[in-house]
Design a protein around this motif. Structure first.
Motif, PDB file in Angstrom:
ATOM      1  N   TYR A  30       0.827  -1.199   0.000  1.00 18.46           N
ATOM      2  CA  TYR A  30       0.000   0.000   0.000  1.00 18.46           C
ATOM      3  C   TYR A  30       0.865   1.254   0.000  1.00 18.46           C
ATOM      4  O   TYR A  30       1.846   1.358   0.737  1.00 18.46           O
ATOM      5  CB  TYR A  30      -0.930   0.021   1.215  1.00 18.46           C
ATOM      6  CG  TYR A  30      -1.778   1.257   1.264  1.00 18.46           C
ATOM      7  CD1 TYR A  30      -2.899   1.370   0.446  1.00 18.46           C
ATOM      8  CD2 TYR A  30      -1.448   2.324   2.081  1.00 18.46           C
ATOM      9  CE1 TYR A  30      -3.672   2.517   0.455  1.00 18.46           C
ATOM     10  CE2 TYR A  30      -2.225   3.476   2.102  1.00 18.46           C
ATOM     11  CZ  TYR A  30      -3.331   3.567   1.283  1.00 18.46           C
ATOM     12  OH  TYR A  30      -4.085   4.708   1.284  1.00 18.46           O
ATOM     13  N   ARG A  65      -7.130   1.447   2.250  1.00 21.09           N
ATOM     14  CA  ARG A  65      -5.919   1.660   3.062  1.00 21.09           C
ATOM     15  C   ARG A  65      -5.378   0.321   3.555  1.00 21.09           C
ATOM     16  O   ARG A  65      -6.110  -0.514   4.066  1.00 21.09           O
ATOM     17  CB  ARG A  65      -6.229   2.565   4.246  1.00 21.09           C
ATOM     18  CG  ARG A  65      -4.999   2.917   5.071  1.00 21.09           C
ATOM     19  CD  ARG A  65      -5.270   3.986   6.103  1.00 21.09           C
ATOM     20  NE  ARG A  65      -5.758   5.234   5.529  1.00 21.09           N
ATOM     21  CZ  ARG A  65      -4.979   6.131   4.903  1.00 21.09           C
ATOM     22  NH1 ARG A  65      -3.696   5.917   4.758  1.00 21.09           N
ATOM     23  NH2 ARG A  65      -5.499   7.238   4.418  1.00 21.09           N
ATOM     24  N   GLY A  66      -4.070   0.125   3.340  1.00 19.50           N
ATOM     25  CA  GLY A  66      -3.403  -1.077   3.810  1.00 19.50           C
ATOM     26  C   GLY A  66      -3.398  -2.237   2.840  1.00 19.50           C
ATOM     27  O   GLY A  66      -2.748  -3.248   3.095  1.00 19.50           O
ATOM     28  N   LEU A  67      -4.110  -2.121   1.717  1.00 21.87           N
ATOM     29  CA  LEU A  67      -4.205  -3.224   0.754  1.00 21.87           C
ATOM     30  C   LEU A  67      -3.153  -3.068  -0.335  1.00 21.87           C
ATOM     31  O   LEU A  67      -3.068  -2.017  -0.976  1.00 21.87           O
ATOM     32  CB  LEU A  67      -5.602  -3.253   0.132  1.00 21.87           C
ATOM     33  CG  LEU A  67      -5.889  -4.347  -0.893  1.00 21.87           C
ATOM     34  CD1 LEU A  67      -5.684  -5.738  -0.312  1.00 21.87           C
ATOM     35  CD2 LEU A  67      -7.315  -4.200  -1.427  1.00 21.87           C
ATOM     36  N   ARG A 149     -12.549  -2.020   3.192  1.00 14.51           N
ATOM     37  CA  ARG A 149     -12.071  -0.936   4.059  1.00 14.51           C
ATOM     38  C   ARG A 149     -12.359  -1.210   5.532  1.00 14.51           C
ATOM     39  O   ARG A 149     -11.672  -0.677   6.397  1.00 14.51           O
ATOM     40  CB  ARG A 149     -12.724   0.391   3.659  1.00 14.51           C
ATOM     41  CG  ARG A 149     -12.151   1.012   2.415  1.00 14.51           C
ATOM     42  CD  ARG A 149     -12.896   2.292   2.068  1.00 14.51           C
ATOM     43  NE  ARG A 149     -12.205   3.045   1.020  1.00 14.51           N
ATOM     44  CZ  ARG A 149     -12.687   4.154   0.479  1.00 14.51           C
ATOM     45  NH1 ARG A 149     -13.853   4.655   0.887  1.00 14.51           N
ATOM     46  NH2 ARG A 149     -11.997   4.778  -0.457  1.00 14.51           N
ATOM     47  N   THR A 150     -13.373  -2.015   5.810  1.00 15.25           N
ATOM     48  CA  THR A 150     -13.806  -2.197   7.200  1.00 15.25           C
ATOM     49  C   THR A 150     -13.698  -3.635   7.704  1.00 15.25           C
ATOM     50  O   THR A 150     -14.052  -3.903   8.852  1.00 15.25           O
ATOM     51  CB  THR A 150     -15.264  -1.731   7.360  1.00 15.25           C
ATOM     52  OG1 THR A 150     -16.099  -2.466   6.460  1.00 15.25           O
ATOM     53  CG2 THR A 150     -15.390  -0.236   7.080  1.00 15.25           C
ATOM     54  N   HIS A 151     -13.210  -4.549   6.876  1.00 13.15           N
ATOM     55  CA  HIS A 151     -13.119  -5.961   7.273  1.00 13.15           C
ATOM     56  C   HIS A 151     -11.713  -6.482   6.969  1.00 13.15           C
ATOM     57  O   HIS A 151     -11.430  -6.943   5.853  1.00 13.15           O
ATOM     58  CB  HIS A 151     -14.190  -6.787   6.564  1.00 13.15           C
ATOM     59  CG  HIS A 151     -15.560  -6.451   7.047  1.00 13.15           C
ATOM     60  ND1 HIS A 151     -16.255  -5.336   6.615  1.00 13.15           N
ATOM     61  CD2 HIS A 151     -16.343  -7.057   7.978  1.00 13.15           C
ATOM     62  CE1 HIS A 151     -17.415  -5.293   7.239  1.00 13.15           C
ATOM     63  NE2 HIS A 151     -17.494  -6.312   8.074  1.00 13.15           N
ATOM     64  N   ASP A 152     -10.860  -6.392   7.990  1.00 11.67           N
ATOM     65  CA  ASP A 152      -9.446  -6.740   7.832  1.00 11.67           C
ATOM     66  C   ASP A 152      -9.233  -8.167   7.336  1.00 11.67           C
ATOM     67  O   ASP A 152      -8.348  -8.408   6.519  1.00 11.67           O
ATOM     68  CB  ASP A 152      -8.701  -6.546   9.151  1.00 11.67           C
ATOM     69  CG  ASP A 152      -8.625  -5.086   9.564  1.00 11.67           C
ATOM     70  OD1 ASP A 152      -8.862  -4.205   8.711  1.00 11.67           O
ATOM     71  OD2 ASP A 152      -8.338  -4.834  10.749  1.00 11.67           O
ATOM     72  N   GLU A 153     -10.026  -9.106   7.823  1.00 15.87           N
ATOM     73  CA  GLU A 153      -9.832 -10.505   7.438  1.00 15.87           C
ATOM     74  C   GLU A 153      -9.999 -10.690   5.929  1.00 15.87           C
ATOM     75  O   GLU A 153      -9.199 -11.367   5.283  1.00 15.87           O
ATOM     76  CB  GLU A 153     -10.818 -11.383   8.210  1.00 15.87           C
ATOM     77  CG  GLU A 153     -10.527 -12.862   8.100  1.00 15.87           C
ATOM     78  CD  GLU A 153     -11.404 -13.658   9.052  1.00 15.87           C
ATOM     79  OE1 GLU A 153     -12.291 -14.383   8.543  1.00 15.87           O
ATOM     80  OE2 GLU A 153     -11.188 -13.556  10.279  1.00 15.87           O
ATOM     81  N   ARG A 155      -9.760  -8.287   3.688  1.00 15.90           N
ATOM     82  CA  ARG A 155      -8.700  -7.518   3.020  1.00 15.90           C
ATOM     83  C   ARG A 155      -7.426  -8.350   2.932  1.00 15.90           C
ATOM     84  O   ARG A 155      -6.799  -8.432   1.875  1.00 15.90           O
ATOM     85  CB  ARG A 155      -8.440  -6.201   3.760  1.00 15.90           C
ATOM     86  CG  ARG A 155      -7.501  -5.282   2.976  1.00 15.90           C
ATOM     87  CD  ARG A 155      -7.058  -4.062   3.745  1.00 15.90           C
ATOM     88  NE  ARG A 155      -6.110  -4.460   4.773  1.00 15.90           N
ATOM     89  CZ  ARG A 155      -6.281  -4.314   6.068  1.00 15.90           C
ATOM     90  NH1 ARG A 155      -7.368  -3.763   6.547  1.00 15.90           N
ATOM     91  NH2 ARG A 155      -5.366  -4.718   6.916  1.00 15.90           N
ATOM     92  N   VAL A 156      -7.052  -9.013   4.011  1.00 15.67           N
ATOM     93  CA  VAL A 156      -5.849  -9.853   4.029  1.00 15.67           C
ATOM     94  C   VAL A 156      -6.016 -11.037   3.069  1.00 15.67           C
ATOM     95  O   VAL A 156      -5.097 -11.388   2.321  1.00 15.67           O
ATOM     96  CB  VAL A 156      -5.538 -10.320   5.471  1.00 15.67           C
ATOM     97  CG1 VAL A 156      -4.471 -11.398   5.490  1.00 15.67           C
ATOM     98  CG2 VAL A 156      -5.133  -9.126   6.330  1.00 15.67           C
ATOM     99  N   GLU A 159      -5.766  -9.802  -0.540  1.00 13.82           N
ATOM    100  CA  GLU A 159      -4.372  -9.486  -0.860  1.00 13.82           C
ATOM    101  C   GLU A 159      -3.567 -10.758  -1.112  1.00 13.82           C
ATOM    102  O   GLU A 159      -2.764 -10.814  -2.053  1.00 13.82           O
ATOM    103  CB  GLU A 159      -3.729  -8.682   0.260  1.00 13.82           C
ATOM    104  CG  GLU A 159      -2.275  -8.341  -0.033  1.00 13.82           C
ATOM    105  CD  GLU A 159      -1.654  -7.438   0.998  1.00 13.82           C
ATOM    106  OE1 GLU A 159      -0.491  -7.709   1.370  1.00 13.82           O
ATOM    107  OE2 GLU A 159      -2.300  -6.452   1.424  1.00 13.82           O
TER     108      GLU A 159
END
Length: 194
Positions: A30, A65-67, A149-153, A155-156, A159
Motif C-alpha cells: 500500500y 488503506r493497507g491493501l 475498508r472495514t473488514h481486515d480478514e 482484506r488480508v 491481498e
C-alpha cells in the motif's frame, strides 16, 4: 464486474491494438500517496467535464488503506449517458485519457486509461457508467471497496490471492482480473449480507 472470458471478447471490446501483457502483474505494498493521486485525477476530471460528472469515486485496491495493489488508480465515473461518447470522451481525451474499452453489451461500460509509459505521472483506469444502466454494478463496486475498508480478514485474504495470482504469467491483464472473480464474488456475497 465484467469478465471478458475469451480472447475474442477481449479483442472485440478493445479500442486500438491489443497487445499481450508480457510481464508479471506487479503488486506493490500500500502506498499512502494513492489517495492523493486519486484526488488530483478527480479534480482534473471535474474540470474537464463539469456538470456531466454525476458521481466520481476512488475504487479498486488502491482505494483501500493497507491493501497491496497494482499501482493503478481505479476510478468510477458516472455520466448521464455513456453511449453518448461525444458528450464526454473528447474532453477526457484532452485531459490525457485514451478510450480503451467499449462494452455496449455490458451496461454500456467504457474504460479510459492514462499510463505512465505515455508520460502520465501515474497510471489510471477510468470506468464510466450511466446511472440507470450501471446502477447495480456501481453499487457492487462500492460495496466491495467499502467492505474491504472495514473488514481486515477479507482484506488480508484478498491481498493473499492477488499476490498468488501475480506470480503467474498472463497473456492479457484481463485474464488476471478474471482469475480473481470468484474471490471477488465470494467477498461481495459477504458484503451484501452485511
Amino acid at each position: 464486474m465484467a469478465t471478458l472470458d475469451s480472447d475474442d471478447e477481449i479483442t472485440a471490446a478493445t479500442i486500438g491494438e491489443l497487445e499481450p501483457y508480457a510481464v508479471k502483474v506487479v503488486i506493490e505494498d500500500y502506498n499512502p500517496g494513492w489517495p492523493i493521486w486519486y484526488s488530483e485525477e478527480e479534480a482534473a476530471i471535474r474540470a474537464a467535464l463539469g456538470v456531466l460528472v454525476l458521481r466520481i469515486e476512488h475504487t479498486g485496491s488502491t482505494a483501500v488503506r493497507g491493501l497491496a495493489a497494482k499501482p493503478v488508480i481505479d476510478i468510477l465515473l458516472v455520466v448521464p449517458d455513456t453511449a453518448d461518447e461525444d458528450a464526454y470522451i473528447p474532453a477526457l481525451e484532452a485531459a490525457g485519457y485514451t478510450l480503451r474499452i467499449r462494452e455496449p453489451n455490458w451496461l454500456q461500460h467504457r474504460c479510459l486509461i492514462r499510463r505512465t509509459e505515455n508520460g502520465a505521472p501515474w497510471s489510471v483506469n477510468l470506468h464510466v457508467f450511466s446511472p440507470e444502466l450501471g446502477a447495480v454494478e456501481i453499487e457492487r463496486i462500492l460495496a466491495f471497496r467499502d467492505w474491504l475498508r472495514t473488514h481486515d480478514e477479507d482484506r488480508v485474504y484478498y491481498e493473499r490471492i492477488k499476490r498468488e495470482l501475480g506470480q503467474h504469467d498472463w497473456k492479457f491483464v484481463q485474464h488476471y482480473a478474471n482469475a480473481k472473480s470468484d474471490v471477488v464474488e465470494e467477498i461481495l456475497r459477504r458484503a451484501q449480507r452485511g
